[in-house]
Design a protein around this motif. Structure first.
Motif, mmCIF file in Angstrom:
data_model
loop_
_atom_site.group_PDB
_atom_site.id
_atom_site.type_symbol
_atom_site.label_atom_id
_atom_site.label_comp_id
_atom_site.label_asym_id
_atom_site.label_seq_id
_atom_site.Cartn_x
_atom_site.Cartn_y
_atom_site.Cartn_z
ATOM 1 N N TYR A 202 0.274 -1.579 0.228
ATOM 2 C CA TYR A 202 -0.144 -0.352 0.153
ATOM 3 C C TYR A 202 1.232 1.345 0.040
ATOM 4 C CZ TYR A 202 -3.530 -3.171 1.533
ATOM 5 O OH TYR A 202 -4.628 -4.374 1.644
ATOM 6 N N TRP A 203 0.551 2.276 -0.317
ATOM 7 C CA TRP A 203 1.388 3.628 -0.569
ATOM 8 C C TRP A 203 0.469 4.218 -0.586
ATOM 9 C CZ3 TRP A 203 5.754 2.745 -2.589
ATOM 10 C CH2 TRP A 203 6.681 2.123 -3.245
ATOM 11 N N GLY A 204 0.650 6.043 -0.066
ATOM 12 C CA GLY A 204 0.013 7.028 -0.111
ATOM 13 C C GLY A 204 0.272 7.972 -1.228
ATOM 14 N N GLN A 205 -0.379 8.872 -1.667
ATOM 15 C CA GLN A 205 -0.371 9.684 -2.074
ATOM 16 C C GLN A 205 1.393 10.304 -2.334
ATOM 17 O OE1 GLN A 205 -0.795 10.701 1.162
ATOM 18 N NE2 GLN A 205 0.071 13.080 0.840
ATOM 19 N N GLY A 206 2.447 10.304 -1.755
ATOM 20 C CA GLY A 206 3.446 11.228 -1.335
ATOM 21 C C GLY A 206 3.187 12.993 -1.556
ATOM 22 N N THR A 207 4.699 12.954 -0.859
ATOM 23 C CA THR A 207 4.829 14.478 -0.458
ATOM 24 C C THR A 207 6.135 14.903 -0.586
ATOM 25 O OG1 THR A 207 4.992 15.838 1.199
ATOM 26 C CG2 THR A 207 5.790 13.956 1.892
ATOM 27 N N GLN A 208 6.326 15.929 -1.775
ATOM 28 C CA GLN A 208 7.169 16.127 -2.378
ATOM 29 C C GLN A 208 8.144 16.917 -1.576
ATOM 30 O OE1 GLN A 208 7.985 16.959 -5.929
ATOM 31 N NE2 GLN A 208 9.452 17.105 -5.342
ATOM 32 N N VAL A 209 9.413 16.840 -1.863
ATOM 33 C CA VAL A 209 10.912 17.623 -1.040
ATOM 34 C C VAL A 209 11.101 18.353 -2.378
ATOM 35 C CG1 VAL A 209 12.555 16.583 0.076
ATOM 36 C CG2 VAL A 209 10.034 15.852 1.295
ATOM 37 N N THR A 210 11.826 19.476 -2.148
ATOM 38 C CA THR A 210 12.190 19.590 -2.788
ATOM 39 C C THR A 210 13.695 20.301 -2.052
ATOM 40 O OG1 THR A 210 11.115 20.610 -4.267
ATOM 41 C CG2 THR A 210 12.889 21.747 -4.497
ATOM 42 N N VAL A 211 14.871 20.422 -2.562
ATOM 43 C CA VAL A 211 16.251 20.544 -2.009
ATOM 44 C C VAL A 211 17.000 22.064 -2.910
ATOM 45 C CG1 VAL A 211 18.328 20.002 -0.273
ATOM 46 C CG2 VAL A 211 16.259 19.196 -0.455
ATOM 47 N N SER A 212 16.918 23.198 -2.878
ATOM 48 C CA SER A 212 17.420 24.624 -3.337
ATOM 49 C C SER A 212 17.595 25.196 -2.336
ATOM 50 C CB SER A 212 16.226 24.757 -4.743
ATOM 51 O OG SER A 212 16.965 25.912 -5.592
ATOM 52 N N SER A 213 18.853 25.876 -3.130
ATOM 53 C CA SER A 213 19.039 27.386 -2.418
ATOM 54 C C SER A 213 18.144 28.137 -3.367
ATOM 55 C CB SER A 213 20.655 27.293 -2.757
ATOM 56 O OG SER A 213 21.357 27.652 -4.176
#
Length: 119
Positions: free
Chosen positions: A108-119
């Motif tokens: 089973y999976w969730g819908q996901g959460t976005q992670v962005t790493v940027s300066s």
């Protein structure tokens, strides 16, 4: 109906930290293996970290020493503490639970959460 809901993603500068959470309904985490995966653009979905029902953890080489997976069975939740984040950690992060019924595995999976790493 099984529902997994991730939270905690966002935009962070390189070297920063985020803590992802995954809460579940319709399924009990206790006694089951849990994991976090991530899916970056133009790449396949990859395992980031896993934790067994007994608490044994496993990490992708790329995150060892920086990420920590943990679980709280009382809260029916799994977490991913991400430190020293790098631009290459940018992805959609998904939590996963492995449910075994009569020897057959159901994921089973969730819908996901976005992670962005940027300066």
């Amino acid at each position: 109906q099984v529902q997994l809901v991730e939270s905690g993603g966002g935009l962070v500068q390189p070297g920063g930290s985020l803590r992802l959470s995954c809460a579940a309904s319709g399924i009990i985490f206790s006694g089951r293996n849990l994991a976090w995966y991530r899916h970056a653009p133009s790449k396949q979905r990859d395992l980031v970290a896993s934790i067994t029902s007994g608490g044994t953890t496993n990490y992708a080489d790329s995150v060892k020493g920086r990420f920590t997976i943990s679980r709280d069975n009382a809260k029916n939740a799994v977490y991913l503490q991400m430190n020293s984040l790098k631009p290459e950690d940018k992805a959609v992060y998904y939590c996963n639970v492995d449910r075994v019924i009569l020897g057959k595995h159901y994921n089973y999976w969730g819908q996901g959460t976005q992670v962005t790493v940027s300066s």
